[in-house]
Design a protein around this motif. Structure first.
Motif, PDB file in Angstrom:
ATOM      1  N   THR A 300       0.826  -1.210   0.000  1.00  0.00           N
ATOM      2  CA  THR A 300       0.000   0.000   0.000  1.00  0.00           C
ATOM      3  C   THR A 300       0.862   1.262   0.000  1.00  0.00           C
ATOM      4  O   THR A 300       0.525   2.263  -0.637  1.00  0.00           O
ATOM      5  CB  THR A 300      -0.923  -0.039   1.232  1.00  0.00           C
ATOM      6  N   SER A 301       1.969   1.218   0.703  1.00  0.00           N
ATOM      7  CA  SER A 301       2.842   2.395   0.756  1.00  0.00           C
ATOM      8  C   SER A 301       3.378   2.722  -0.641  1.00  0.00           C
ATOM      9  O   SER A 301       3.549   3.892  -0.995  1.00  0.00           O
ATOM     10  CB  SER A 301       3.995   2.161   1.724  1.00  0.00           C
ATOM     11  N   TYR A 302       3.643   1.694  -1.419  1.00  0.00           N
ATOM     12  CA  TYR A 302       4.085   1.923  -2.804  1.00  0.00           C
ATOM     13  C   TYR A 302       2.996   2.664  -3.584  1.00  0.00           C
ATOM     14  O   TYR A 302       3.267   3.603  -4.339  1.00  0.00           O
ATOM     15  CB  TYR A 302       4.416   0.575  -3.452  1.00  0.00           C
ATOM     16  N   LEU A 344       8.810   5.316   2.187  1.00  0.00           N
ATOM     17  CA  LEU A 344       7.443   5.389   2.706  1.00  0.00           C
ATOM     18  C   LEU A 344       7.168   4.054   3.362  1.00  0.00           C
ATOM     19  O   LEU A 344       7.194   3.012   2.696  1.00  0.00           O
ATOM     20  CB  LEU A 344       6.452   5.525   1.548  1.00  0.00           C
ATOM     21  N   THR A 345       6.890   4.073   4.642  1.00  0.00           N
ATOM     22  CA  THR A 345       6.644   2.805   5.317  1.00  0.00           C
ATOM     23  C   THR A 345       5.837   3.027   6.582  1.00  0.00           C
ATOM     24  O   THR A 345       6.289   3.713   7.493  1.00  0.00           O
ATOM     25  CB  THR A 345       7.964   2.038   5.620  1.00  0.00           C
ATOM     26  N   GLN A 346       4.650   2.483   6.593  1.00  0.00           N
ATOM     27  CA  GLN A 346       3.773   2.627   7.753  1.00  0.00           C
ATOM     28  C   GLN A 346       4.511   2.150   9.016  1.00  0.00           C
ATOM     29  O   GLN A 346       4.604   2.870   9.990  1.00  0.00           O
ATOM     30  CB  GLN A 346       2.503   1.798   7.520  1.00  0.00           C
ATOM     31  N   SER A 347       5.047   0.936   8.945  1.00  0.00           N
ATOM     32  CA  SER A 347       5.639   0.316  10.135  1.00  0.00           C
ATOM     33  C   SER A 347       7.059   0.794  10.410  1.00  0.00           C
ATOM     34  O   SER A 347       7.526   0.725  11.544  1.00  0.00           O
ATOM     35  CB  SER A 347       5.681  -1.200   9.938  1.00  0.00           C
ATOM     36  N   GLY A 348       7.753   1.194   9.370  1.00  0.00           N
ATOM     37  CA  GLY A 348       9.172   1.531   9.533  1.00  0.00           C
ATOM     38  C   GLY A 348      10.045   0.308   9.709  1.00  0.00           C
ATOM     39  O   GLY A 348      11.212   0.414  10.101  1.00  0.00           O
ATOM     40  N   GLU A 349       9.506  -0.870   9.421  1.00  0.00           N
ATOM     41  CA  GLU A 349      10.257  -2.107   9.666  1.00  0.00           C
ATOM     42  C   GLU A 349      10.397  -2.986   8.428  1.00  0.00           C
ATOM     43  O   GLU A 349      10.999  -4.058   8.515  1.00  0.00           O
ATOM     44  CB  GLU A 349       9.578  -2.940  10.767  1.00  0.00           C
ATOM     45  N   THR A 350       9.803  -2.596   7.318  1.00  0.00           N
ATOM     46  CA  THR A 350       9.753  -3.495   6.158  1.00  0.00           C
ATOM     47  C   THR A 350      11.160  -3.842   5.652  1.00  0.00           C
ATOM     48  O   THR A 350      11.935  -2.955   5.283  1.00  0.00           O
ATOM     49  CB  THR A 350       8.907  -2.846   5.051  1.00  0.00           C
ATOM     50  N   ALA A 351      11.459  -5.131   5.663  1.00  0.00           N
ATOM     51  CA  ALA A 351      12.819  -5.570   5.335  1.00  0.00           C
ATOM     52  C   ALA A 351      13.208  -5.178   3.909  1.00  0.00           C
ATOM     53  O   ALA A 351      14.348  -4.771   3.658  1.00  0.00           O
ATOM     54  CB  ALA A 351      12.927  -7.083   5.515  1.00  0.00           C
TER      55      ALA A 351
HETATM   56  C1  G6P Z   1       2.710  -5.643   4.349  1.00  0.00           C
HETATM   57  C2  G6P Z   1       1.332  -5.174   4.759  1.00  0.00           C
HETATM   58  C3  G6P Z   1       0.848  -4.096   3.799  1.00  0.00           C
HETATM   59  C4  G6P Z   1       1.851  -2.967   3.723  1.00  0.00           C
HETATM   60  C5  G6P Z   1       3.245  -3.475   3.329  1.00  0.00           C
HETATM   61  C6  G6P Z   1       4.304  -2.403   3.481  1.00  0.00           C
HETATM   62  O1  G6P Z   1       2.650  -6.367   3.180  1.00  0.00           O
HETATM   63  O2  G6P Z   1       0.432  -6.252   4.789  1.00  0.00           O
HETATM   64  O3  G6P Z   1      -0.394  -3.589   4.249  1.00  0.00           O
HETATM   65  O4  G6P Z   1       1.425  -2.026   2.780  1.00  0.00           O
HETATM   66  O5  G6P Z   1       3.624  -4.545   4.199  1.00  0.00           O
HETATM   67  O6  G6P Z   1       4.425  -2.075   4.831  1.00  0.00           O
HETATM   68  P1  G6P Z   1       5.001  -0.733   5.380  1.00  0.00           P
HETATM   69  O7  G6P Z   1       4.962  -0.879   6.867  1.00  0.00           O
HETATM   70  O8  G6P Z   1       6.420  -0.644   4.873  1.00  0.00           O
HETATM   71  O9  G6P Z   1       4.184   0.388   4.888  1.00  0.00           O
END
Ligand code: G6P
Length: 602
Positions: A300-302, A344-351
């Motif tokens: 979604t962030s993409y 752009l990252t909601q969690s700030g943790e996406t590997a």
């Molecule tokens: C996962 C979640 C998605 C999210 C994506 C990126 O796949 O299920 O909803 O958009 O990670 O996460 P981020 O935290 O980096 O925005």
């Protein structure tokens, strides 16, 4: 990806079960709990599926004052009881939970553990068996054996380890996977994120990669992998615990959709001084100095980044490229001379995103993380951070973080454009527009029954669906399609409206739902033509159209807002459509199958 929680120094069972429930959004295909009562009894229980299955398996006598627990999103091995964590050494001395992926587990297994019989397919078991081997053969205490193993490990991990011969300790280690250490009065608690244990403490130590610690109920010793003492300050976290509760809502997803007007108002408040946009001048300068902006993100962030590209190019004049982090990380394009990176990252943790950031840092290039989680890994490691201020997002399907990402990129675009002296940026009445967005979103969420009816009418039994749009509507079409497929399991594709006829229109048949989005002044009429093409092949078309382009019979009239910000309102009925399609099918809207909210493996 997985959730871990551990506690030492207080009755552990309920603390761990509650923590696990709060962490379930990180993965939920199996779970396990280890308890030690320090009276010579230890208990291990694991179950496939949700935490409630684990809870049902626990017997009343399984209690302890030390414990570690885990909720899993399978990477190595199927979601079975054997593969669920905690993993343990064959002599039942060591118990380990792990979030992350050990890249060299096969090498370690072949080199050191050829004589050991394994009971799971996990990379994690290799680590716990190896700790046991070093402890026994080298006669090392647990902490030393653990550190010896960690020095051999390649990969990402947050580990919690218990040794049944000194069970009042939890040994922990972190590298690339999130872990927070909560400090209590007479107890300590460890968890993948602070929110999951906020009912226990507000004081947290933020561990860094390479940290290892020996945690007892009233002492915490932190070291690096070489055994040097490390000092990490504790800080009070200022998070509203109600923000992570469902209140009267059945599902978090609807609560979070409904919260979007408030998020817009908060951003309009916090990022403005009167009517003047207010962004850290260092960020504005760094972006203004660049000759190209690269936005990297996933999921979604993409999609939010695709919208941000339009906003940033329009208001700053700087060319923008948007990349999927997972692709970009291993196929770096030829960069411009003065690039500026936005993560752009909601969690700030996406590997996947972190892989790119690491390379950006290696090249000493400037970067900005736009995230919802203060202190998250990507926030700490980027040069700058801007916060989304959306409040905790718990539903796996992202909603309010998406709209906040769009708004924060608009804020940045205006600030940078003004810095560059662009009239178009000065004329951009963004604060007013965010107010319009908030009002428009409110109007749309207030009309949610209508969307529920559309979901019932068109999406109850269909196996596939389409979203079409042009310009920024194409970006929203991708997001609308992702939302619908992830929570309702309806196979949905987002398409540039005109592109459908170049092949994919072959899939349109009687009754195929097609959601058409119309905000783009340049192409509104053309999209109407694309609608007729699919209608004449039997499609059931649902139209979301901006007020100025709406026609009688359109299903949702989108409130007025400037075109480049229209995703803020267009996405709301798309989110609601996905929500109702899922809910009406009786699915678990907040926890769709196979997904995890925070994906900390590549
Ligand atoms: C996962 C979640 C998605 C999210 C994506 C990126 O796949 O299920 O909803 O958009 O990670 O996460 P981020 O935290 O980096 O925005």
């Amino acid at each position: 990806m997985c959730g871990i929680v551990g506690v030492v120094g207080k009755p552990a069972r309920d603390v761990l079960l509650n923590g696990l429930k709060n962490l379930e959004y990180r993965g939920y295909d199996s779970a396990g709990i280890y308890l030690n009562d320090l009276q010579g009894h230890q208990y291990l229980t694991k179950a496939v599926g949700r935490i409630k299955n684990l809870e049902a398996k626990l017997t009343p006598d399984e209690q302890g004052v030390v414990g570690i627990a885990h909720t899993r999103w399978a990477t190595h091995g199927k979601p079975t009881v054997a593969n669920a964590h905690p993993q343990y050494s064959s002599d039942n001395r060591f118990y380990l939970v792990h979030n992350g992926v050990i890249e060299n587990y096969a090498t370690l297994k072949n080199k050191y553990l050829s004589d050991v019989e394994f009971h799971s397919d996990t990379d994690t078991e290799v680590i716990v068996q190896l700790v046991d081997k070093f402890a026994r053969e080298d006669n090392l205490p647990a902490f030393a054996a653990f550190k010896k193993v960690l020095n051999l490990v390649e990969g990402s991990y947050a580990f919690l380890l218990v040794d049944n011969t000194e069970p009042d300790h939890i040994f922990i280690a972190k590298n690339k996977s999130p872990m927070m250490l909560g400090v209590g009065d007479g107890f300590n608690i460890i968890a993948s994120d602070a929110i999951s244990v906020l009912d226990q403490t507000r004081t947290f130590i933020d561990l860094h990669d390479g940290d290892v610690a020996d945690v007892t109920k009233d002492k915490i010793v932190i070291e690096d992998l070489q055994g040097n003492a490390v000092d990490r300050p504790a800080k009070e976290l200022d998070i509203d615990p109600n923000a992570s509760s469902k209140g009267t809502y059945e599902f978090f997803m609807l609560k979070e959709i409904d919260e979007q007007p408030a998020v817009m108002r908060r951003l309009a408040q916090d990022y403005f001084d009167g009517n003047n946009v207010k962004v850290d001048p260092a960020i504005v300068q760094a972006a203004a100095d660049s000759d190209r902006i690269y936005i990297l993100a996933a999921g979604t962030s993409y999609h939010a980044g695709l919208v941000g590209k339009n906003l940033l190019e329009k208001y700053t004049g700087i060319p923008v490229e948007v990349g999927l982090a997972s692709e970009f990380g291993y196929h770096f394009p030829r960069l411009s001379k003065k690039p500026f990176f936005i993560f752009l990252t909601q969690s700030g943790e996406t590997a996947d995103s972190r892989v790119v950031l690491t390379q950006v840092n290696d090249r000493q290039l400037p970067s900005l993380t736009i995230t919802n989680v203060e202190g998250s890994t990507l926030s700490r490691e980027a040069t700058y951070t801007m916060l989304l201020k959306a409040g905790p997002e718990i539903a796996v399907a992202s909603t309010k973080a998406y709209t906040a990402q769009v708004a924060v990129q608009a804020i940045l675009a205006k600030a940078v454009g003004e810095k560059l002296g662009l009239q178009v940026a000065r004329d951009f009445d963004l604060k007013h527009q965010l107010g319009l967005a908030a009002e428009g979103m409110q109007q749309l969420v207030d009309g949610k029954e209508k969307i529920d009816e559309l979901a019932k009418k068109y999406l109850a039994t269909t196996r596939n669906a389409f979203y079409i749009g042009r310009g920024v509507d194409y970006a929203v079409a991708l997001e609308g399609a992702l939302k619908l497929k992830e929570v309702s399991y309806i196979q949905t594709e987002g398409f540039a409206a005109a592109e459908l006829k170049h092949g994919t229109i072959a899939l349109i048949e009687k009754g195929t739902p097609v959601v058409a989005l119309i905000n783009d002044p340049a192409t509104a009429d053309l999209t109407r033509g694309n609608i007729r093409e699919v209608q004449s092949r039997g499609a059931n078309v649902i139209v979301f159209a901006a007020k100025e382009f709406a026609q009688p019979g359109d299903d949702v009239v989108l409130p007025q807002i400037e075109y480049y910000l229209s995703p803020l309102v267009t996405v709301v009925p798309a989110q609601l459509l996905a929500y109702y399609a899922s809910k009406n099918k009786g699915l678990d809207v907040d926890k769709p199958r196979n997904l995890a909210k925070s994906v900390t493996v590549e």
